[in-house]
Motif scaffolding. Structure first.
Motif, mmCIF file in Angstrom:
data_model
loop_
_atom_site.group_PDB
_atom_site.id
_atom_site.type_symbol
_atom_site.label_atom_id
_atom_site.label_comp_id
_atom_site.label_asym_id
_atom_site.label_seq_id
_atom_site.Cartn_x
_atom_site.Cartn_y
_atom_site.Cartn_z
ATOM 1 N N MET A 1 3.853 -19.354 -53.206
ATOM 2 C CA MET A 1 3.080 -18.814 -54.302
ATOM 3 C C MET A 1 2.936 -17.311 -54.081
ATOM 4 S SD MET A 1 -0.519 -20.160 -55.771
ATOM 5 C CE MET A 1 -1.731 -19.454 -54.708
ATOM 6 N N SER A 2 3.225 -16.518 -55.094
ATOM 7 C CA SER A 2 3.154 -15.070 -54.965
ATOM 8 C C SER A 2 1.737 -14.568 -55.238
ATOM 9 C CB SER A 2 4.136 -14.408 -55.931
ATOM 10 O OG SER A 2 3.763 -14.697 -57.254
ATOM 11 N N ARG A 3 1.489 -13.397 -54.752
ATOM 12 C CA ARG A 3 0.184 -12.777 -54.971
ATOM 13 C C ARG A 3 0.057 -12.341 -56.418
ATOM 14 N NH1 ARG A 3 -1.067 -8.554 -50.123
ATOM 15 N NH2 ARG A 3 -0.850 -10.020 -48.414
ATOM 16 N N PRO A 4 -1.158 -12.338 -56.947
ATOM 17 C CA PRO A 4 -1.336 -11.812 -58.306
ATOM 18 C C PRO A 4 -1.149 -10.297 -58.300
ATOM 19 C CG PRO A 4 -3.448 -12.415 -57.352
ATOM 20 C CD PRO A 4 -2.388 -12.878 -56.395
ATOM 21 N N ALA A 5 -0.640 -9.770 -59.386
ATOM 22 C CA ALA A 5 -0.424 -8.329 -59.486
ATOM 23 C C ALA A 5 -1.765 -7.611 -59.459
ATOM 24 C CB ALA A 5 0.322 -8.001 -60.775
ATOM 25 N N PRO A 6 -1.857 -6.498 -58.719
ATOM 26 C CA PRO A 6 -3.129 -5.772 -58.671
ATOM 27 C C PRO A 6 -3.401 -5.076 -59.997
ATOM 28 C CG PRO A 6 -1.445 -4.571 -57.487
ATOM 29 C CD PRO A 6 -0.844 -5.877 -57.890
ATOM 30 N N LYS A 7 -4.676 -4.923 -60.309
ATOM 31 C CA LYS A 7 -5.074 -4.243 -61.537
ATOM 32 C C LYS A 7 -5.115 -2.740 -61.273
ATOM 33 C CE LYS A 7 -8.724 -3.867 -64.962
ATOM 34 N NZ LYS A 7 -10.082 -4.239 -65.332
ATOM 35 N N ILE A 8 -4.344 -1.978 -62.041
ATOM 36 C CA ILE A 8 -4.307 -0.528 -61.894
ATOM 37 C C ILE A 8 -5.453 0.060 -62.704
ATOM 38 C CG2 ILE A 8 -2.974 1.563 -62.313
ATOM 39 C CD1 ILE A 8 -0.443 -0.164 -61.980
ATOM 40 N N ILE A 9 -6.296 0.852 -62.026
ATOM 41 C CA ILE A 9 -7.437 1.475 -62.693
ATOM 42 C C ILE A 9 -7.043 2.832 -63.260
ATOM 43 C CG2 ILE A 9 -9.769 2.366 -62.359
ATOM 44 C CD1 ILE A 9 -10.058 0.347 -60.079
ATOM 45 N N VAL A 10 -6.392 3.665 -62.437
ATOM 46 C CA VAL A 10 -5.958 4.999 -62.837
ATOM 47 C C VAL A 10 -4.581 5.236 -62.232
ATOM 48 C CG1 VAL A 10 -6.512 7.458 -62.759
ATOM 49 C CG2 VAL A 10 -8.349 5.806 -62.743
ATOM 50 N N ARG A 56 -7.254 1.644 -37.555
ATOM 51 C CA ARG A 56 -7.960 1.119 -38.730
ATOM 52 C C ARG A 56 -8.753 -0.116 -38.354
ATOM 53 N NH1 ARG A 56 -4.216 0.374 -43.891
ATOM 54 N NH2 ARG A 56 -6.148 -0.544 -44.616
ATOM 55 N N THR A 57 -9.958 -0.212 -38.878
ATOM 56 C CA THR A 57 -10.769 -1.410 -38.660
ATOM 57 C C THR A 57 -11.314 -1.961 -39.975
ATOM 58 O OG1 THR A 57 -12.714 -0.047 -38.208
ATOM 59 C CG2 THR A 57 -11.433 -0.784 -36.304
ATOM 60 N N VAL A 58 -10.895 -1.369 -41.100
ATOM 61 C CA VAL A 58 -11.271 -1.857 -42.426
ATOM 62 C C VAL A 58 -9.983 -2.044 -43.219
ATOM 63 C CG1 VAL A 58 -12.537 -1.360 -44.538
ATOM 64 C CG2 VAL A 58 -13.492 -0.680 -42.340
ATOM 65 N N PHE A 59 -9.829 -3.209 -43.835
ATOM 66 C CA PHE A 59 -8.586 -3.564 -44.511
ATOM 67 C C PHE A 59 -8.853 -4.121 -45.910
ATOM 68 C CE2 PHE A 59 -8.044 -4.081 -39.963
ATOM 69 C CZ PHE A 59 -6.876 -3.381 -39.728
ATOM 70 N N PRO A 60 -7.886 -3.969 -46.836
ATOM 71 C CA PRO A 60 -8.058 -4.522 -48.172
ATOM 72 C C PRO A 60 -7.812 -6.030 -48.246
ATOM 73 C CG PRO A 60 -6.023 -3.285 -48.051
ATOM 74 C CD PRO A 60 -6.728 -3.098 -46.744
ATOM 75 N N ASP A 61 -7.195 -6.608 -47.217
ATOM 76 C CA ASP A 61 -6.992 -8.059 -47.235
ATOM 77 C C ASP A 61 -7.511 -8.663 -45.932
ATOM 78 O OD1 ASP A 61 -4.051 -8.542 -45.606
ATOM 79 O OD2 ASP A 61 -4.511 -6.546 -46.357
ATOM 80 N N LYS A 62 -8.055 -9.860 -46.024
ATOM 81 C CA LYS A 62 -8.723 -10.451 -44.858
ATOM 82 C C LYS A 62 -7.759 -10.917 -43.777
ATOM 83 C CE LYS A 62 -9.391 -14.949 -47.045
ATOM 84 N NZ LYS A 62 -10.382 -15.866 -47.559
#
Length: 115
Positions: A1-10, A56-62
């Motif tokens: 299963m593929s990841r959902p496309a990210p929502k582009i804000i700007v 880095r110790t903060v990430f956008p994915d768990k």
């Protein structure tokens, strides 16, 4: 299963360099904590402080955060490194610094400046 496309804000696109810069929506970030306190990590040679680097110790994915927590627990022989989900908190507002005065003021006949 593929990841959902990210929502582009700007989005910004430079036609000259063909460089595209997108800002994506992120519902939360995942940070590494030790005994419940968020941490940073650095490494470097004992005798040369100029070679220290921060990891880095903060990430956008768990998944990446959990992987680093596991590696830190193994390295330090503990189970106290955990992952916390960081959601939107308090907004940080910059304090406005006073504008420096322009020029040096007017010269008086005695050579001192008068503002």
């Amino acid at each position: 299963m593929s990841r959902p496309a990210p929502k582009i804000i700007v989005s910004d696109y430079n036609k000259k360099t063909h460089y595209n810069y997108d800002v994506l929506e992120q519902p939360a970030m995942y940070g590494i904590a030790y005994e419940g306190k968020l941490v940073t990590a650095r490494s470097g040679h004992e005798f040369n402080e100029g070679t220290r680097s921060y990891r880095r110790t903060v990430f956008p994915d768990k998944g990446r955060a959990l992987s680093l927590a596991d590696k830190l627990n193994e390295r330090f022989h503990t189970d106290k490194f955990e992952v916390y989900m960081l959601a939107i908190g308090e907004q940080i507002v910059r304090e406005v610094a006073e504008e420096p005065t322009k020029g040096r003021g007017k010269k008086t006949s005695k050579g001192t400046s008068k503002s």
